[in-house]
Design a protein around this motif. Structure first.
Motif, short mmCIF file in Angstrom:
data_model
loop_
_atom_site.label_atom_id
_atom_site.label_comp_id
_atom_site.label_asym_id
_atom_site.label_seq_id
_atom_site.Cartn_x
_atom_site.Cartn_y
_atom_site.Cartn_z
N ALA A 137 -1.43 6.74 -8.33
CA ALA A 137 -2.10 5.32 -8.98
C ALA A 137 -1.99 5.29 -10.92
O ALA A 137 -2.28 4.30 -11.09
CB ALA A 137 -3.61 6.55 -8.93
N ARG A 147 1.65 3.13 -10.41
CA ARG A 147 1.36 1.56 -9.71
C ARG A 147 -0.60 2.01 -9.59
O ARG A 147 -1.10 1.27 -8.77
CB ARG A 147 1.24 1.91 -8.37
CG ARG A 147 2.96 1.71 -8.09
CD ARG A 147 3.48 0.82 -8.72
NE ARG A 147 5.67 0.46 -8.67
CZ ARG A 147 5.52 -0.56 -7.69
NH1 ARG A 147 4.62 -0.24 -6.48
NH2 ARG A 147 6.72 -0.33 -7.32
N PRO A 148 -0.91 1.16 -10.90
CA PRO A 148 -2.45 1.10 -10.97
C PRO A 148 -2.96 0.02 -10.22
O PRO A 148 -2.56 -1.69 -10.66
CB PRO A 148 -2.39 0.78 -13.04
CG PRO A 148 -1.99 0.09 -13.70
CD PRO A 148 -0.56 1.14 -12.54
N GLY A 149 -4.06 -0.67 -9.90
CA GLY A 149 -4.45 -1.72 -8.81
C GLY A 149 -4.05 -1.35 -7.63
O GLY A 149 -4.23 -2.01 -6.69
N THR A 150 -3.14 -0.44 -7.17
CA THR A 150 -2.51 -0.50 -6.20
C THR A 150 -3.40 0.45 -4.67
O THR A 150 -3.58 1.35 -5.23
CB THR A 150 -0.85 -0.26 -5.69
OG1 THR A 150 -0.14 -1.09 -6.89
CG2 THR A 150 0.12 -0.09 -4.44
N GLU A 151 -3.29 -0.58 -3.73
CA GLU A 151 -4.15 0.39 -2.82
C GLU A 151 -3.09 1.66 -2.38
O GLU A 151 -2.12 1.54 -2.45
CB GLU A 151 -4.13 0.01 -1.27
CG GLU A 151 -5.42 0.35 -0.19
CD GLU A 151 -6.10 0.37 1.14
OE1 GLU A 151 -5.90 0.08 1.77
OE2 GLU A 151 -5.24 -1.66 1.17
N GLY A 187 -8.18 6.59 -8.60
CA GLY A 187 -7.18 5.15 -8.00
C GLY A 187 -6.73 5.80 -6.89
O GLY A 187 -5.88 4.95 -6.59
N TYR A 188 -7.28 6.59 -5.82
CA TYR A 188 -6.84 6.77 -4.90
C TYR A 188 -7.76 7.17 -3.87
O TYR A 188 -8.84 7.38 -4.03
CB TYR A 188 -5.84 7.36 -4.44
CG TYR A 188 -6.66 8.50 -4.94
CD1 TYR A 188 -6.71 10.08 -3.40
CD2 TYR A 188 -6.12 9.51 -5.88
CE1 TYR A 188 -7.20 11.07 -3.96
CE2 TYR A 188 -7.05 10.41 -6.35
CZ TYR A 188 -7.31 11.42 -4.96
OH TYR A 188 -8.11 12.70 -5.31
N ARG A 194 0.72 -1.22 -0.40
CA ARG A 194 0.14 -0.50 -0.57
C ARG A 194 0.37 1.01 0.60
O ARG A 194 2.19 1.63 0.34
CB ARG A 194 -0.84 -0.15 1.69
CG ARG A 194 -1.51 -1.01 1.76
CD ARG A 194 -2.27 -1.31 3.03
NE ARG A 194 -3.22 -0.38 3.08
CZ ARG A 194 -3.11 0.27 4.43
NH1 ARG A 194 -2.11 0.17 5.72
NH2 ARG A 194 -4.50 0.89 4.77
#
Length: 262
Positions: free
Chosen positions: A65, A68-72, A88-89, A49
């Motif tokens: 975001a 790092r697409p898909g990252t929390e 994305g966040y 994360r």
């Protein structure tokens, strides 16, 4: 003039203040190129994360975001009024000076803060919590502005900014020197791969750093005058210098430090 207990964002610089979005956009335009450059150099562990503190309008969280697409990604600020939804966040309205906030947040592969610690009265507490929140192998990156009056050519600009600095230090608890200590503190805490970059906001035609500083002066000057730090028309020449003319000058330094947790 007495010592104040006001904190940045209590009254001055709230996200509901007219023109605050434009002021923050100018600041982001001035410093984001340096932030993104330094972030791109870090090897943040995959799957971890990411945390952006004092995220303001969410521009750094948005860039993370995209990187790092898909990252929390969690973006924390005292107010999320200026953040966008669905980008994305996750915006989180919370006070980083409150210990319970850190109990909620957990740990991260990257903890980032920009133009935050310098304005906090409890900056040492928050710096310690930031280091604790980084997972082993993860990164801490902290950036703030540092005053460098000797670099300014304009005497009037130098004098006016000195009055602004005195006001912000006494009334809001701001420090315009603390960023010079971050790298050493990371090293002393046992972090590795410690690094630092020094950049500069420039005064000049169409320079966003100059527009940011001019808006800051316009916003704060009535309070600066009312509290006895300056005369009513004291900022006029400096604002005109920032906003127009074919001249170039140094506005303020922007210092970023980073380190990896062992």
């Amino acid at each position: 003039m007495g010592q104040s207990n006001e904190q940045y964002g209590d009254r001055m610089f709230t996200h509901l203040t007219q023109g605050e979005r434009a002021r923050l956009d100018h600041l982001a335009d001035a410093v984001s190129q340096y932030t993104y450059r330094d972030l791109a150099e870090l090897g943040v562990p995959a799957g971890e994360r990411l945390l952006d503190l004092g995220g303001g309008t969410g521009v750094v969280a948005q860039r993370l975001a995209e990187m790092r697409p898909g990252t929390e990604i969690v973006c924390v600020d005292r107010s999320v009024a200026l953040m966008s939804e669905g980008t994305g966040y996750t915006p989180l309205e919370a006070d980083v000076c409150d210990r319970t906030t850190w109990d909620r947040l957990g740990s991260f592969g990257l903890v980032h803060a920009r133009n935050l610690l310098m304005h906090l009265r409890k900056r040492d507490f928050v710096f310690e919590r930031m280091m604790e929140a980084v997972v082993p192998g993860g990164w801490l990156m902290v950036a703030d502005m540092v005053d460098a009056p000797e670099l300014r050519r304009s005497l009037r600009f130098r004098e006016t900014f000195a009055q602004l600095r005195s006001y912000m230090e006494a009334e809001l608890g701001t420090s315009m020197t603390c960023a010079t200590t971050y790298a050493q503190r990371m090293h002393d805490a046992g972090m590795t791969d410690v690094g630092v970059s020094y950049d500069c906001l420039i005064v000049g035609p169409d320079k966003p750093g100059a527009a940011f500083m001019a808006r800051t002066l316009r916003h704060l000057w009535p309070d600066i005058v009312s509290k006895g730090y300056a005369k009513p028309d004291g900022a006029d020449e400096a604002i005109a210098y920032l906003e127009g003319g074919q001249h170039w000058d140094s506005a303020i330094a922007f210092v970023t430090a980073w380190g990896r947790k062992g």
